[in-house]
Design a protein around this motif. Structure first.
Motif, PDB file in Angstrom:
ATOM      1  N   THR A  80      41.635  35.435  42.033  1.00 56.99           N
ATOM      2  CA  THR A  80      41.871  36.149  40.595  1.00 56.99           C
ATOM      3  C   THR A  80      42.592  37.305  41.342  1.00 56.99           C
ATOM      4  O   THR A  80      43.758  37.853  40.805  1.00 56.99           O
ATOM      5  CB  THR A  80      40.548  36.731  40.280  1.00 56.99           C
ATOM      6  OG1 THR A  80      39.833  35.580  39.512  1.00 56.99           O
ATOM      7  CG2 THR A  80      40.986  37.811  39.051  1.00 56.99           C
ATOM      8  N   SER A  81      42.399  37.901  42.286  1.00 51.41           N
ATOM      9  CA  SER A  81      42.953  39.144  43.045  1.00 51.41           C
ATOM     10  C   SER A  81      44.261  38.571  43.393  1.00 51.41           C
ATOM     11  O   SER A  81      45.317  39.365  43.151  1.00 51.41           O
ATOM     12  CB  SER A  81      42.046  39.623  44.279  1.00 51.41           C
ATOM     13  OG  SER A  81      42.975  40.746  44.695  1.00 51.41           O
ATOM     14  N   ARG A  82      44.618  37.422  43.997  1.00 53.35           N
ATOM     15  CA  ARG A  82      45.735  37.017  44.790  1.00 53.35           C
ATOM     16  C   ARG A  82      46.570  36.778  43.480  1.00 53.35           C
ATOM     17  O   ARG A  82      47.786  36.956  43.633  1.00 53.35           O
ATOM     18  CB  ARG A  82      45.568  35.592  45.468  1.00 53.35           C
ATOM     19  CG  ARG A  82      45.041  36.096  46.933  1.00 53.35           C
ATOM     20  CD  ARG A  82      44.816  34.736  47.847  1.00 53.35           C
ATOM     21  NE  ARG A  82      44.268  33.725  47.192  1.00 53.35           N
ATOM     22  CZ  ARG A  82      42.936  33.429  47.502  1.00 53.35           C
ATOM     23  NH1 ARG A  82      42.435  34.297  48.104  1.00 53.35           N
ATOM     24  NH2 ARG A  82      42.332  32.475  46.939  1.00 53.35           N
ATOM     25  N   THR A  83      46.191  36.141  42.492  1.00 52.12           N
ATOM     26  CA  THR A  83      47.062  35.895  41.285  1.00 52.12           C
ATOM     27  C   THR A  83      47.492  36.961  40.677  1.00 52.12           C
ATOM     28  O   THR A  83      48.810  37.090  40.340  1.00 52.12           O
ATOM     29  CB  THR A  83      46.150  34.942  40.097  1.00 52.12           C
ATOM     30  OG1 THR A  83      45.763  33.848  40.872  1.00 52.12           O
ATOM     31  CG2 THR A  83      47.099  34.454  38.893  1.00 52.12           C
ATOM     32  N   ARG A  84      46.551  37.944  40.691  1.00 56.47           N
ATOM     33  CA  ARG A  84      46.929  39.337  39.867  1.00 56.47           C
ATOM     34  C   ARG A  84      48.065  39.849  40.524  1.00 56.47           C
ATOM     35  O   ARG A  84      49.208  40.512  40.272  1.00 56.47           O
ATOM     36  CB  ARG A  84      45.865  40.094  39.848  1.00 56.47           C
ATOM     37  CG  ARG A  84      46.005  41.400  38.723  1.00 56.47           C
ATOM     38  CD  ARG A  84      44.760  42.194  38.844  1.00 56.47           C
ATOM     39  NE  ARG A  84      43.846  41.730  38.193  1.00 56.47           N
ATOM     40  CZ  ARG A  84      43.396  41.315  37.072  1.00 56.47           C
ATOM     41  NH1 ARG A  84      44.310  41.749  36.019  1.00 56.47           N
ATOM     42  NH2 ARG A  84      42.416  40.816  36.618  1.00 56.47           N
ATOM     43  N   ARG A  85      48.073  39.928  42.106  1.00 60.05           N
ATOM     44  CA  ARG A  85      48.942  40.550  43.015  1.00 60.05           C
ATOM     45  C   ARG A  85      50.340  39.826  42.891  1.00 60.05           C
ATOM     46  O   ARG A  85      51.539  40.394  42.924  1.00 60.05           O
ATOM     47  CB  ARG A  85      48.334  40.414  44.255  1.00 60.05           C
ATOM     48  CG  ARG A  85      49.330  41.017  45.313  1.00 60.05           C
ATOM     49  CD  ARG A  85      49.315  42.513  45.479  1.00 60.05           C
ATOM     50  NE  ARG A  85      50.398  43.367  44.604  1.00 60.05           N
ATOM     51  CZ  ARG A  85      50.216  44.355  44.184  1.00 60.05           C
ATOM     52  NH1 ARG A  85      49.263  45.160  44.036  1.00 60.05           N
ATOM     53  NH2 ARG A  85      51.351  44.682  43.441  1.00 60.05           N
ATOM     54  N   ALA A  86      50.257  38.486  42.861  1.00 61.34           N
ATOM     55  CA  ALA A  86      51.488  37.421  42.556  1.00 61.34           C
ATOM     56  C   ALA A  86      52.146  37.745  41.594  1.00 61.34           C
ATOM     57  O   ALA A  86      53.440  38.003  41.483  1.00 61.34           O
ATOM     58  CB  ALA A  86      51.079  36.072  42.897  1.00 61.34           C
ATOM     59  N   ILE A  87      51.367  38.103  40.430  1.00 68.21           N
ATOM     60  CA  ILE A  87      52.119  38.190  39.013  1.00 68.21           C
ATOM     61  C   ILE A  87      53.057  39.607  39.148  1.00 68.21           C
ATOM     62  O   ILE A  87      53.922  39.958  38.803  1.00 68.21           O
ATOM     63  CB  ILE A  87      51.124  38.398  38.055  1.00 68.21           C
ATOM     64  CG1 ILE A  87      50.608  37.060  37.543  1.00 68.21           C
ATOM     65  CG2 ILE A  87      51.695  39.164  36.635  1.00 68.21           C
ATOM     66  CD1 ILE A  87      49.511  36.728  36.823  1.00 68.21           C
TER      67      ILE A  87
END
Length: 196
Positions: free
Chosen positions: A15-22
Motif C-alpha cells: 500500500t505504501s509503495r503504491t501510494r508513493r508511486a502514484i
C-alpha cells in the motif's frame, strides 16, 4: 474456498509503495499538464486506473495528498540538512541542495497555488520552515546575514532562487550541480552582511 485473501487486499508495505508511486507519477505528469487525466497518471505510476481511484477518488483528493506530501518532504529535508550544526555558511551550503532535491514536489505546489483556489494547511508549511528561520536568526546574530534582511524575505529569496535554478536545469541550460553552485553564489552575493 481456497482463496483466503481478496484480489484487492494488499500488505501495508505494498500500500505504501503504491501510494508513493502514484504521488511521484502525479507530480511528474501534472507538472507538465495540470489537467492531465487520471489515465495518464495511472499509466505513469504503472497501476490501473481503478487502483488510482481507490487511493484518490478525484483530483481534489489527489492534489490534497500532493500538497501534504510536499509539506512533509520539506519538513524532513530541512531537519536532515541539520541547519543547526556548523557555521551558518556551512548550513546554507547544505540547505540549498536539500531544497533542490524537493524541486518537483514543491514546484507543483507553487504552481497549484498560483493557478487554483488551493485549500491547504499553511500552518504545516510554515512549521516546516522553522529550522530555516532559526538558521537565519542564528546567522544574523553571528554577523553572517545582512541585518537589513528579515526572515520573510530570506525564505522568499531562497525559494525564488531555487525555482529559477530548477527551471534552468529543466531547460538543460545548467546541470543540477551547476545550478546549485550558482544559487549559492547568488544568495551569498545578496544575503550576506558586507559590513561584518
Amino acid at each position: 474456498m481456497a482463496r483466503s485473501v481478496s484480489s484487492t487486499s494488499q500488505t501495508p508495505g505494498t500500500t505504501s509503495r503504491t501510494r508513493r508511486a502514484i504521488l511521484d507519477a502525479a507530480v511528474t505528469v501534472m507538472s507538465q499538464d495540470r489537467n492531465a487525466p487520471f489515465s495518464e497518471i495511472a499509466k505513469a505510476a504503472e497501476v490501473g486506473r481503478s487502483t488510482l481511484h481507490r487511493y484518490y477518488p478525484d483530483r481534489a483528493a489527489l492534489v490534497g495528498a500532493l500538497v501534504k506530501d510536499a509539506s512533509r518532504a520539506t519538513e524532513i529535508a530541512f531537519v536532515e540538512a541539520e541547519l543547526d550544526s556548523g557555521t551558518p555558511e556551512e548550513a546554507l551550503h547544505r540547505l540549498v541542495p536539500a531544497m533542490f532535491d524537493l524541486g518537483p514536489r514543491v514546484g507543483f505546489l507553487f504552481n497549484e497555488l498560483e493557478h487554483s483556489e488551493l485549500d491547504w494547511d499553511e500552518r504545516a508549511w510554515e512549521a516546516s520552515h522553522i529550522p530555516v528561520g532559526m538558521l537565519f536568526h542564528r546567522g544574523r546574530q553571528e554577523g553572517y546575514f545582512d541585518p537589513e534582511i528579515d526572515d520573510d524575505w530570506f525564505v522568499r529569496i531562497l525559494w525564488y532562487s531555487m525555482m529559477a535554478g530548477l527551471e534552468a536545469v529543466g531547460e538543460q541550460k545548467l546541470t543540477k550541480h551547476q545550478a546549485i553552485a550558482r544559487v549559492v553564489r547568488l544568495l551569498e552575493g545578496g544575503l550576506l552582511n558586507r559590513n561584518g
